[in-house]
Scaffold this active site. Structure first.
Site, PDB file in Angstrom:
ATOM      1  N   ARG A 177       0.608  -8.078   6.854  1.00 23.59           N
ATOM      2  CA  ARG A 177      -0.453  -8.367   5.869  1.00 23.59           C
ATOM      3  C   ARG A 177      -0.525  -9.841   5.479  1.00 23.59           C
ATOM      4  NH1 ARG A 177      -0.245  -2.791   2.282  1.00 23.59           N
ATOM      5  NH2 ARG A 177      -1.633  -1.624   3.671  1.00 23.59           N
ATOM      6  N   GLY A 182       3.679   5.602   6.575  1.00 20.39           N
ATOM      7  CA  GLY A 182       5.070   5.157   6.504  1.00 20.39           C
ATOM      8  C   GLY A 182       5.875   5.994   5.519  1.00 20.39           C
ATOM      9  N   ASP A 197       1.693  -3.478  -2.619  1.00 17.48           N
ATOM     10  CA  ASP A 197       0.481  -3.015  -1.931  1.00 17.48           C
ATOM     11  C   ASP A 197      -0.781  -3.706  -2.456  1.00 17.48           C
ATOM     12  OD1 ASP A 197       2.022  -1.339  -0.397  1.00 17.48           O
ATOM     13  OD2 ASP A 197       1.625   0.444  -1.600  1.00 17.48           O
ATOM     14  N   ARG A 214       4.901  13.107  -2.520  1.00 15.87           N
ATOM     15  CA  ARG A 214       6.147  13.651  -3.066  1.00 15.87           C
ATOM     16  C   ARG A 214       5.938  15.049  -3.632  1.00 15.87           C
ATOM     17  NH1 ARG A 214       6.448   8.253  -2.775  1.00 15.87           N
ATOM     18  NH2 ARG A 214       8.465   7.198  -2.762  1.00 15.87           N
TER      19      ARG A 214
HETATM   20  C1  S3P Z   1       5.658   3.661  -0.900  1.00 11.81           C
HETATM   21  C2  S3P Z   1       6.500   2.601  -1.014  1.00 11.81           C
HETATM   22  C3  S3P Z   1       6.131   1.219  -0.664  1.00 11.81           C
HETATM   23  C4  S3P Z   1       4.638   1.048  -0.473  1.00 11.81           C
HETATM   24  C5  S3P Z   1       4.017   2.192   0.276  1.00 11.81           C
HETATM   25  C6  S3P Z   1       4.276   3.510  -0.434  1.00 11.81           C
HETATM   26  C7  S3P Z   1       6.149   4.998  -1.292  1.00 11.81           C
HETATM   27  O1  S3P Z   1       6.777   0.875   0.545  1.00 11.81           O
HETATM   28  O2  S3P Z   1       4.353  -0.161   0.175  1.00 11.81           O
HETATM   29  O3  S3P Z   1       2.617   2.013   0.406  1.00 11.81           O
HETATM   30  O4  S3P Z   1       5.321   5.921  -1.486  1.00 11.81           O
HETATM   31  O5  S3P Z   1       7.354   5.165  -1.423  1.00 11.81           O
HETATM   32  P1  S3P Z   1       8.306   0.320   0.542  1.00 11.81           P
HETATM   33  O6  S3P Z   1       9.035   1.216  -0.361  1.00 11.81           O
HETATM   34  O7  S3P Z   1       8.799   0.421   1.945  1.00 11.81           O
HETATM   35  O8  S3P Z   1       8.194  -1.092   0.080  1.00 11.81           O
END
Ligand code: S3P
Length: 437
Positions: free
Chosen positions: A355, A96, A324, A28
């Site tokens: 997972r 992701g 996580d 971010r």
């Molecule tokens: C994250 C949000 C989480 C987490 C990922 C990092 C983030 O996913 O599992 O490792 O940085 O916003 P979700 O928001 O899809 O649950």
């Protein structure tokens, strides 16, 4: 180069670790720094593969980013309208967070862009982001009707309008993507989620100058509302240590008898600290010291000593606060007396790997008793573990969780595909070795 890690059992863990920077916050800081006017300086940046993918994407969007050292980054922000059309696809690797948050940002740009990533990324659900972005007016195409990457965003054809959206899942990635798209709308965009997911976007965008309101609603629901077209200004950000990385050492020191470890500089954001709450409920001895605020985030040093554990139930609103950490909590459960149950955690099936399946399959190789459920798992603790040959499945948190289990298994464990640990925790094996010498 061999891509395996060998872990032998034995020996208490002693010493201290300065926990590497938080992955979510590092992403971010780069993103918001790019969208702000002027320079953003990031200290204690996490130089993990995922965050390096974010830097790479923004360089391709015309942003100058210098890495003065692996953990010291300067972003020359060009303002909300400063990004330029990339001449090639944007590759997020395994990340992701980069994929989902970038989709929100790119929906607001007046140009064409394509996002893709590795084979894991191309299996992960994107409909949760592309459907509400489309409702905001974004023109997005992708595989499987826009539900899978690669996705192409026709920003020139998009005309974003504000949206009030109730997300069926508590997901910081979904929430953040929509809030970021909301920066590019005239008016207020509101995202409601069934439970509060991590709120780093809300905290950091506010620090950069965005107008953002948050509300805790009945029964755990949460809503964040952003006003479009703020003046974002570059900031100095000191990234807290990643509690998700600290979690491996919290569990390791708890299960290996005679251990005593100090973890410095751990981010203690209340939307992230479920792992501590659960470990303490299981009987772990974790003490928080030197509590302070840094860059709008609570931070503390954590002192952990070995302890006997008992089983517990982890469910409901706790899940987003430790999503996580479930692979490593599953390892803790192996050493607890009685059964531990994880419920309401179907989101685990759409992480870097499924997972629930990968944790169950790999822990069974040690001789563990793990029952898979559609939305979680049940683990019978207290069985002796045998060292095993296990697979990471390319999932960093699976690889590190197996390394911790191996500390208390009889005989050597070999982890195949261990280099993926670099995605979130470069040097993990070295940090572990430093506590064992
Ligand atoms: C994250 C949000 C989480 C987490 C990922 C990092 C983030 O996913 O599992 O490792 O940085 O916003 P979700 O928001 O899809 O649950």
């Amino acid at each position: 180069m061999t891509d395996e890690l060998r872990v032998a059992p034995g020996g208490a863990l002693r010493g201290e670790i300065d926990v590497p920077g938080d992955k979510s916050i590092s992403h971010r800081a780069v993103m918001f720094g790019a969208l702000a006017e002027g320079k953003t300086r990031i200290e204690r940046f996490l130089p993990g593969q995922d965050c390096l993918s974010t830097i790479d994407c923004f360089r391709r969007l015309g942003i100058v980013i210098e890495q003065l050292s692996p953990t010291d980054v300067v972003v020359q922000g060009k303002g909300l309208r400063g990004l330029t059309e990339p001449s090639d696809i944007l590759d997020v690797g395994n990340s992701g967070t980069t994929l989902r948050l970038m989709a929100g940002i790119l929906a607001g740009q007046p140009f064409f862009s394509v996002l893709t990533g590795d084979s894991s990324i191309r299996r992960r659900p994107m409909g949760r982001v592309t459907a509400p972005l489309t409702a905001m007016g974004a023109v997005i195409r992708g595989r499987d009707g826009g539900r899978l990457a690669p996705i192409a965003i026709d920003g020139a054809a998009s005309a974003l309008k504000p949206l009030t959206y109730s997300s069926p899942v508590a997901s910081a990635q979904v929430k953040s993507a929509l809030l970021l798209a909301g920066l590019y709308t005239e008016g207020e965009t509101a995202v409601r989620e069934p439970y509060a997911s991590r709120d780093h976007t809300e905290r950091m965008l506010t620090a950069f100058g965005a107008k953002l309101q948050v509300a805790q609603e009945p029964e755990g629901a949460y809503c964040a509302t952003i006003t479009g077209f703020p003046d974002l200004r570059g900031q100095v950000i000191t990234v807290p240590g990643d509690i998700s990385s600290a979690a491996f050492f919290l569990v390791a020191a708890t299960i290996v008898p005679g251990s005593a470890v100090l973890l410095r500089h751990v981010g203690m954001n209340p939307t992230r600290d479920g792992v501590i709450e659960v470990l303490q409920a299981m009987g772990a001895k974790i003490r928080s010291e030197n509590e302070r605020m840094e860059a709008g985030e609570p931070v503390a040093d954590l002192y952990v000593e070995s302890a006997s554990l008992r089983g517990t139930v982890v469910s409901g609103g706790q899940i987003p606060r430790l999503i996580d950490e479930i692979p490593i909590l599953a390892v803790a459960a192996l050493f607890a007396e009685g059964r531990t149950e994880f419920r309401d955690a179907a989101e685990l099936r759409v992480k870097e790997t499924d997972r629930i399946a990968t944790v169950a399959a790999e822990l069974r190789k040690f001789g563990a008793c793990v029952e898979e459920r559609e939305d979680g798992m049940i683990i019978e603790g207290g069985r002796p573990l045998q060292g095993a040959t296990v697979e990471s499945h390319g999932d960093h948190r699976i690889a590190m969780a197996m390394a911790v289990a191996a500390l208390q298994a009889a005989g050597e464990t070999v982890i195949h595909g261990a280099s993926c640990m670099d995605v979130s925790f470069p040097g993990f094996a070295r940090y572990l070795a430093s506590l064992r010498s």
